[in-house]
Design a protein around this motif. Structure first.
Motif, short mmCIF file in Angstrom:
data_model
loop_
_atom_site.label_atom_id
_atom_site.label_comp_id
_atom_site.label_asym_id
_atom_site.label_seq_id
_atom_site.Cartn_x
_atom_site.Cartn_y
_atom_site.Cartn_z
N ASP A 282 0.84 -1.19 0.00
CA ASP A 282 0.00 0.00 0.00
C ASP A 282 0.88 1.24 0.00
N ALA A 299 -3.41 0.46 -3.51
CA ALA A 299 -3.80 -0.52 -2.50
C ALA A 299 -3.54 -1.93 -3.01
N ALA A 452 -0.04 2.48 4.84
CA ALA A 452 0.62 2.89 3.61
C ALA A 452 1.95 3.58 3.88
#
Length: 684
Positions: A282, A299, A452
């Motif tokens: 991510d 993603a 992320a």
């Protein structure tokens, strides 16, 4: 012919990267963009590269280009004199739109002005039904009369958008034939070529955009091809598409609507590859240039490709307030928050940043090229983040006094602040604006910023990433080599690819494998023809997708097809629907609306790690602003290429085309693959 050149034309700078696949070596360059004639800036940069590499043009095996020409023509309303030819009774699809409100509580909501005014939307007598049968034949005599009237009215480009042309294009093709047979000076875009899909508004809007920009793009790319050939380049010119694939210039000139976001997409592709190399699935790609800032959420290692992309939004963050471009586009958000974005105080006494920008001409006040208004770059210079004597590797000397005067006049005096406090306030506002836009964008797409990693690039991305990551709660930042021209590197890391589609509404229970194969076969032939232009002789792989929904619904989901077996398709749809909404129905009938096929060439592409050139900066110390203490603090200044071990902030790292800020409370380490990994310890 082993070298490859990536060229990204931005609003302020045109970026270049020459890559040698044999050695991995990269040579980078930034030159000011020439907005009125972008090809001039491109050729200026190529000439500068050729001066350092004699015989460069003969050694180039590929030139891959990304441009903002399409999106700028739309936003600035600088396209061709365009008309729409519609079925009798349907001239106002551009204005009736979807007949829904993007904000149910705003009784005065606005929409973008149509690219084609009412007086240039003409009707022809014909009617095709949804099943492709002809209810009313085209009146060719009347259609020819309409075409001649448009020529007399000064129209140079026409979008032919007839009802249900996706099911049967014969009438649209007949109008194009009339233009050819009677030698009319009209550039023609057919909806059955540009977007042969249901949803009349999206099909009409996308075709109108293509017609609006095609004459300008065709002229521009024609000049580019000619000038490159004159300089000794003997290969095709390639373009990056908004959806992420590379195509040859002829295909791009036919459908330039596919180039709307070609520049930013290169950076997103490269960010995905870098995150993967660093072990992250991510990632938040953060690209800040001279005119805008872009964010893209990646993603599970997948690029977020959509056909519901909008441009020219009246309300920046409200879906439905813009004009749709229904071709494959990487889903990203773009806001007017670049280095050249103007800073001012509004009537409420609040600092406002952008969306207006000084762009390349005249540029920020500190450029000394006639600009007088305060910008984000002026604030960065005043706060010590940029070295006035070593901007763009010494190619440009910045005027510190001009930056001070602009910031004091536009922000400091109206708010009763000194120049340094005003500059700090400008950066705080622009960083908060970018963080807010990214936060909203990620949340709307179901992303998790805590999972992320941020990949920061562009001329300003590595400089602002620290503060934005802190605001978002992102604990790690990756800075690539060649970060300042990372989008250009992304062009070289992309494979030739092309997606085609056809709408064929049919219930899943009624389809057969043989029927689907008969539909996909011509799609594969069409896509392969485009990909083969960009990669002659390369093996081509296909990916099949069905856009599906339950009968009665108005929104489709993209369902990857590993098999054309009816049962397998049903299971794939149920899984996709459940992943999107948390459940699937057993008692509703699924249907296929549109079939898509993506063709991708299997050929080597550039790596996004290793090989960048060095910045000529001597290690030292420079005072720069520390937002935590609210004062100027000593920052170590180090060249990126010689970095080893761990560097604790505060520090400034110099890289060709950008400066990297490692703020207080952060540490950075140069990884084996060449990129920099910054850890924000106060976040993690």
């Amino acid at each position: 012919m082993s070298l490859r050149l990536g060229c990204d034309v931005g609003g302020t700078f045109t970026d270049f990267l020459v890559h040698d696949p044999a050695t991995g070596e990269m040579r980078t360059l930034k030159v000011p963009t020439t907005p009125e004639a972008p090809e001039e800036g491109v050729m200026t940069g190529i000439a500068a590269l050729a001066a350092d590499h004699p015989g460069l043009m003969g050694d180039l095996g590929a030139v891959i280009h990304g441009t903002t020409l399409v999106i700028n023509a739309i936003l600035e309303r600088k396209g061709a004199e365009t008309a729409i030819i519609a079925t009798e009774g349907f001239p106002d699809i551009l204005e009736t739109r979807r007949e829904i409100r993007y904000d149910i509580y705003d009784i005065r909501q606005e929409f973008p002005a149509p690219l084609v005014p009412r007086r240039r939307r003409r009707e022809v007598v014909e009617r095709v039904l949804a099943d492709g049968s002809i209810d009313t034949p085209l009146d060719e005599a009347q259609a020819l009369e309409v075409l001649r009237a448009l020529v007399a009215d000064g129209v140079t480009s026409v979008a032919v958008c007839l009802i249900h042309a996706y099911a049967n294009p014969v009438h649209e093709q007949a109008i194009a034939r009339l233009v050819r047979e009677h030698d009319l000076p009209l550039d023609v875009s057919l909806s059955s070529d540009i977007l042969p899909e249901i949803q009349e508004f999206e099909r009409t809007a996308t075709t109108a955009i293509n017609a609006y920009v095609r004459p300008k793009v065709d002229t521009y790319l024609g000049k580019m091809e000619t000038q490159l050939q004159d300089e000794g380049y003997g290969r095709p010119l390639f373009l990056m598409q908004s959806g992420g694939g590379v195509i040859a210039a002829p295909a791009a000139r036919a459908a330039p609507v596919r180039l709307a976001e070609s520049g930013p997409v290169g950076g997103a592709l490269a960010a995905r590859a870098l995150a993967e190399a660093a072990g992250f699935s991510d990632a938040i790609a953060f690209d800040m240039g001279g005119t805008t800032a872009k964010t893209c959420l990646i993603a599970d290692g997948e690029m977020p490709v959509t056909r519901a992309y909008e441009v020219d939004r009246v309300h920046r963050f409200k879906k439905g307030s813009g004009t749709p471009i229904a071709v494959p586009t990487v889903d990203l958000i773009e806001i007017g928050a670049g280095g050249g974005s103007f800073a001012a105080v509004d009537t409420l006494g609040l600092i406002k940043i952008g969306p207006e920008s000084a762009a390349a001409d005249p540029g920020p006040a500190c450029y000394g090229r006639g600009g007088t208004r305060a910008t984000v770059t002026d604030a960065n210079v005043l706060l010590g983040y940029l070295d006035p004597a070593d901007f763009l590797d010494g190619a440009m000397q910045l005027d510190l006094a001009a930056a001070e005067a602009a910031i004091l006049r536009d922000v400091g005096e109206p708010l009763g602040l000194d120049t340094r406090a005003a500059a700090a306030a400008i950066l705080e506002v622009v960083n908060e604006n970018m963080a807010q836009a990214a936060r909203m964008y990620v949340a709307e797409r179901g992303g998790d910023v805590e999972r992320a990693v941020m990949v920061a690039f562009g001329g300003g991305g590595p400089l602002h990433a620290h503060q934005i990551a802190r605001k978002l709660g992102v604990g790690r930042i990756l800075i690539p080599e060649a970060a300042g021209v990372f989008s250009a590197l992304g062009f070289l890391a992309a494979a030739p690819a092309f997606e085609v589609a056809r709408s064929h509404p049919m219930r899943l229970a009624e389809i057969t494998k043989e029927a689907l194969e008969a539909i996909f076969a011509p799609l594969a032939e069409e896509a392969d023809a485009v990909v083969s232009q960009a990669a002659p002789g390369a093996p081509i792989s296909h990916r099949m997708i069905a856009e599906m929904r339950y009968v009665g619904q108005g929104h489709q989901l993209r369902v990857p097809l590993d098999s054309l077996d009816r049962e397998a398709i049903g299971k794939a749809f149920s899984a996709t629907y459940a992943a999107a909404y948390g459940y699937a129905y057993d008692d509703l009938a699924p249907e296929i609306v549109t079939l898509r096929l993506s063709a991708v060439a299997d050929q080597p592409t550039a790596s996004v790690t290793g090989g960048a050139t060095a910045a000529e900066v001597a290690p030292g110390t420079r005072d720069a602003w520390d937002p935590v203490s609210g004062a100027m603090q000593p920052h170590r200044v180090l060249p990126f290429d010689t970095l080893s071990g761990t560097v604790n902030g505060p520090a400034l790292l110099a890289q060709p085309g950008t400066t990297i800020l490692i703020g207080a409370g952060a540490k950075a380490q140069r990884m084996e693959g060449g990129w920099l990994e910054i850890t924000l310890e106060d976040v993690t």
